[in-house]
Motif scaffolding. Structure first.
Motif, PDB file in Angstrom:
ATOM      1  N   HIS A  39       1.337   0.945  18.534  1.00  0.00           N
ATOM      2  CA  HIS A  39      -0.021   1.265  18.101  1.00  0.00           C
ATOM      3  C   HIS A  39      -0.867  -0.019  18.058  1.00  0.00           C
ATOM      4  N   ARG A  40      -2.083   0.032  18.603  1.00  0.00           N
ATOM      5  CA  ARG A  40      -2.879  -1.191  18.734  1.00  0.00           C
ATOM      6  C   ARG A  40      -3.306  -1.753  17.378  1.00  0.00           C
ATOM      7  N   ASP A  41      -3.391  -0.908  16.373  1.00  0.00           N
ATOM      8  CA  ASP A  41      -3.792  -1.360  15.044  1.00  0.00           C
ATOM      9  C   ASP A  41      -2.630  -1.208  14.053  1.00  0.00           C
ATOM     10  N   ALA A  42      -1.415  -1.393  14.541  1.00  0.00           N
ATOM     11  CA  ALA A  42      -0.221  -1.112  13.735  1.00  0.00           C
ATOM     12  C   ALA A  42      -0.164  -1.955  12.469  1.00  0.00           C
ATOM     13  N   ASN A  44      -2.564  -3.335  10.600  1.00  0.00           N
ATOM     14  CA  ASN A  44      -3.477  -2.884   9.554  1.00  0.00           C
ATOM     15  C   ASN A  44      -3.078  -1.528   8.993  1.00  0.00           C
ATOM     16  N   GLN A  45      -2.609  -0.652   9.873  1.00  0.00           N
ATOM     17  CA  GLN A  45      -2.154   0.665   9.420  1.00  0.00           C
ATOM     18  C   GLN A  45      -0.948   0.525   8.503  1.00  0.00           C
ATOM     19  N   PHE A  46      -0.043  -0.345   8.885  1.00  0.00           N
ATOM     20  CA  PHE A  46       1.159  -0.568   8.083  1.00  0.00           C
ATOM     21  C   PHE A  46       0.784  -1.132   6.712  1.00  0.00           C
ATOM     22  N   LYS A  47      -0.198  -2.034   6.715  1.00  0.00           N
ATOM     23  CA  LYS A  47      -0.654  -2.630   5.461  1.00  0.00           C
ATOM     24  C   LYS A  47      -1.272  -1.575   4.550  1.00  0.00           C
ATOM     25  N   GLU A  48      -2.094  -0.680   5.118  1.00  0.00           N
ATOM     26  CA  GLU A  48      -2.724   0.375   4.317  1.00  0.00           C
ATOM     27  C   GLU A  48      -1.679   1.329   3.734  1.00  0.00           C
ATOM     28  N   VAL A  49      -0.702   1.688   4.556  1.00  0.00           N
ATOM     29  CA  VAL A  49       0.354   2.582   4.083  1.00  0.00           C
ATOM     30  C   VAL A  49       1.127   1.929   2.940  1.00  0.00           C
ATOM     31  N   ALA A  50       1.460   0.633   3.094  1.00  0.00           N
ATOM     32  CA  ALA A  50       2.207  -0.084   2.056  1.00  0.00           C
ATOM     33  C   ALA A  50       1.395  -0.199   0.775  1.00  0.00           C
ATOM     34  N   GLU A  51       0.085  -0.464   0.915  1.00  0.00           N
ATOM     35  CA  GLU A  51      -0.771  -0.584  -0.270  1.00  0.00           C
ATOM     36  C   GLU A  51      -0.865   0.751  -1.001  1.00  0.00           C
ATOM     37  N   ALA A  52      -1.008   1.845  -0.241  1.00  0.00           N
ATOM     38  CA  ALA A  52      -1.083   3.172  -0.859  1.00  0.00           C
ATOM     39  C   ALA A  52       0.200   3.486  -1.617  1.00  0.00           C
ATOM     40  N   TYR A  53       1.328   3.168  -1.012  1.00  0.00           N
ATOM     41  CA  TYR A  53       2.614   3.442  -1.671  1.00  0.00           C
ATOM     42  C   TYR A  53       2.798   2.557  -2.901  1.00  0.00           C
ATOM     43  N   GLU A  54       2.306   1.320  -2.817  1.00  0.00           N
ATOM     44  CA  GLU A  54       2.403   0.405  -3.951  1.00  0.00           C
ATOM     45  C   GLU A  54       1.744   0.993  -5.191  1.00  0.00           C
ATOM     46  N   VAL A  55       0.654   1.719  -4.996  1.00  0.00           N
ATOM     47  CA  VAL A  55      -0.070   2.313  -6.115  1.00  0.00           C
ATOM     48  C   VAL A  55       0.556   3.629  -6.554  1.00  0.00           C
ATOM     49  N   LEU A  56       0.820   4.517  -5.598  1.00  0.00           N
ATOM     50  CA  LEU A  56       1.231   5.882  -5.945  1.00  0.00           C
ATOM     51  C   LEU A  56       2.676   5.988  -6.414  1.00  0.00           C
ATOM     52  N   LYS A  57       3.514   4.994  -6.114  1.00  0.00           N
ATOM     53  CA  LYS A  57       4.903   5.067  -6.565  1.00  0.00           C
ATOM     54  C   LYS A  57       5.037   4.686  -8.036  1.00  0.00           C
ATOM     55  N   ASP A  58       4.008   3.999  -8.575  1.00  0.00           N
ATOM     56  CA  ASP A  58       4.067   3.495  -9.942  1.00  0.00           C
ATOM     57  C   ASP A  58       3.242   4.405 -10.851  1.00  0.00           C
ATOM     58  N   ASP A  59       3.860   4.929 -11.899  1.00  0.00           N
ATOM     59  CA  ASP A  59       3.173   5.883 -12.769  1.00  0.00           C
ATOM     60  C   ASP A  59       1.923   5.277 -13.398  1.00  0.00           C
ATOM     61  N   GLY A  60       1.998   4.030 -13.851  1.00  0.00           N
ATOM     62  CA  GLY A  60       0.866   3.408 -14.507  1.00  0.00           C
ATOM     63  C   GLY A  60      -0.298   3.189 -13.563  1.00  0.00           C
ATOM     64  N   LYS A  61      -0.024   2.575 -12.385  1.00  0.00           N
ATOM     65  CA  LYS A  61      -1.100   2.319 -11.428  1.00  0.00           C
ATOM     66  C   LYS A  61      -1.652   3.625 -10.865  1.00  0.00           C
ATOM     67  N   ARG A  62      -0.789   4.626 -10.692  1.00  0.00           N
ATOM     68  CA  ARG A  62      -1.264   5.905 -10.175  1.00  0.00           C
ATOM     69  C   ARG A  62      -2.219   6.566 -11.169  1.00  0.00           C
ATOM     70  N   ALA A  63      -1.905   6.475 -12.473  1.00  0.00           N
ATOM     71  CA  ALA A  63      -2.782   7.061 -13.488  1.00  0.00           C
ATOM     72  C   ALA A  63      -4.147   6.368 -13.488  1.00  0.00           C
ATOM     73  N   GLU A  64      -4.144   5.034 -13.359  1.00  0.00           N
ATOM     74  CA  GLU A  64      -5.406   4.298 -13.289  1.00  0.00           C
ATOM     75  C   GLU A  64      -6.200   4.708 -12.052  1.00  0.00           C
ATOM     76  N   TYR A  65      -5.485   4.820 -10.930  1.00  0.00           N
ATOM     77  CA  TYR A  65      -6.153   5.184  -9.682  1.00  0.00           C
ATOM     78  C   TYR A  65      -6.736   6.594  -9.770  1.00  0.00           C
ATOM     79  N   ASP A  66      -5.972   7.540 -10.317  1.00  0.00           N
ATOM     80  CA  ASP A  66      -6.467   8.915 -10.437  1.00  0.00           C
ATOM     81  C   ASP A  66      -7.718   8.979 -11.301  1.00  0.00           C
ATOM     82  N   GLU A  67      -7.732   8.152 -12.351  1.00  0.00           N
ATOM     83  CA  GLU A  67      -8.897   8.136 -13.231  1.00  0.00           C
ATOM     84  C   GLU A  67     -10.132   7.635 -12.497  1.00  0.00           C
ATOM     85  N   ILE A  68      -9.977   6.551 -11.759  1.00  0.00           N
ATOM     86  CA  ILE A  68     -11.128   5.974 -11.067  1.00  0.00           C
ATOM     87  C   ILE A  68     -11.471   6.768  -9.813  1.00  0.00           C
ATOM     88  N   ARG A  69     -10.506   7.497  -9.272  1.00  0.00           N
ATOM     89  CA  ARG A  69     -10.752   8.328  -8.095  1.00  0.00           C
ATOM     90  C   ARG A  69     -11.759   9.425  -8.399  1.00  0.00           C
TER      91      ARG A  69
END
Length: 317
Positions: A39-42, A44-69
């Motif tokens: 993939h030509r933008d692999a 950046n895509q990989f970085k976005e996927v990793a960042e999303a997982y970094e937030v959503l796998k953690d209960d505390g960060k996910r709760a903060e994200y859901d609130e601000i979302r």
């Protein structure tokens, strides 16, 4: 600043459970892995996927994200809510995602970006620590006394050119630490799966499993062996040959020994981290096979020996 919908990036629903999120991350990480993706933008895509997982796998960060979302998801130009204080996340707590966070991530959680990381003309690299590996290591009791190294083999995950996970075998020579116990976990730093980019390799954890011995039982660092005795050996005393892990020894049996009695042989157990364990011989009186002649001797003994084995019962009220 663009609002990032981490659920959309991973392709999961906002109420997805942790298993669903983890499976989605693994699938996309394989798809966009910089080492194997066409993939030509692999990157950046990989970085976005990793960042999303970094937030959503953690209960505390996910709760903060859901609130601000709920606040920021409807805005074209995202800004944190008035009075919002970033949590100053620094990538700790066992996280393997190191740096290169987006501006959105930094505005919500704080930290995470290095000086100069906003320079988009500069190529960014993704670093991830390798996976830790755990495997069982069978150890014979005799091996605990040996100074020689033992060869072990185990498998490591490997991404092939198509982005598929395969396994490669690795072999190591390992010296068994003195004083190991069954179930103990031994860490070998850097012998796990290789990292990504400049990420360090994971560790190898060896779970010690002592192999059952045909003669000896294990109690901590002590060994227990059942020692069969003829009735006359127990009554008169004897010298018998006793096996140990390091060879045979002569053991003196006191006269009038009883079945179940323990005789201690100091220092003939397993190595301990402080001192050597002991060997305990548990006496077991074994009756010989009977014939007419033997029965006559037992009958004579029964008539002449002034012995009542259940005398203590008479003292019970």
């Amino acid at each position: 600043m663009e609002f990032k919908d981490y659920y959309k990036i991973l392709g999961v629903a906002p109420d997805a459970d942790k298993k669903t999120i983890k499976n989605a991350y693994r699938k996309l990480a394989r798809k966009y892995h910089p080492d194997v993706s066409d993939h030509r933008d692999a990157e950046n895509q990989f970085k976005e996927v990793a960042e999303a997982y970094e937030v959503l796998k953690d209960d505390g960060k996910r709760a903060e994200y859901d609130e601000i979302r709920q606040y920021g998801g409807a805005h074209q130009g995202f800004r944190p809510p008035p009075g919002w204080e970033p949590s100053d996340f620094r990538g700790g707590g066992g996280s393997h995602f190191q740096g290169d966070f987006s501006d959105f991530f930094s505005s919500v959680f704080g930290g995470g970006t290095e000086a100069g990381s906003s320079d988009f003309g500069r190529r960014r690299t993704y670093n991830q620590r390798g996976q830790d590996i755990e495997t069982e290591m069978p150890v014979f009791l005799e091996d605990t006394l040996s100074e020689e190294s033992k060869t072990i083999s185990y498998s490591l995950p490997h991404y092939d050119e198509h982005g598929q996970v395969t396994e490669v075998n690795k072999t190591l020579k390992v010296k068994i630490p003195s004083g190991v116990t069954d179930g103990e976990l031994i860490r070998l730093k850097g012998q796990g799966a290789p990292g990504i980019g400049d990420g360090s390799s994971g560790d190898l954890y060896l779970r010690i499993r002592l192999v059952p011995h045909p003669l000896f039982d294990v109690e901590g660092h002590n060994l227990i062996i059942t020692l069969p005795l003829a009735p006359w050996e127990a009554a008169l005393g004897a010298k018998v040959t006793l096996p140990t892990l390091s060879g045979k020894i002569n053991l003196t049996i006191p006269a009038n020994s009883q079945s179940g009695q323990r005789l201690r042989v100091k220092g003939k157990g397993l190595p301990g981290k402080q001192v050597q364990g002991d060997l305990y011989a548990v006496l077991k009186i074994v009756m010989p096979k009977s014939n007419d002649s033997i029965k006559e001797h037992w009958q004579l003994l029964a008539e002449q020996a002034p012995f009542e084995p259940r005398a203590e019962w008479s003292e019970v009220p």
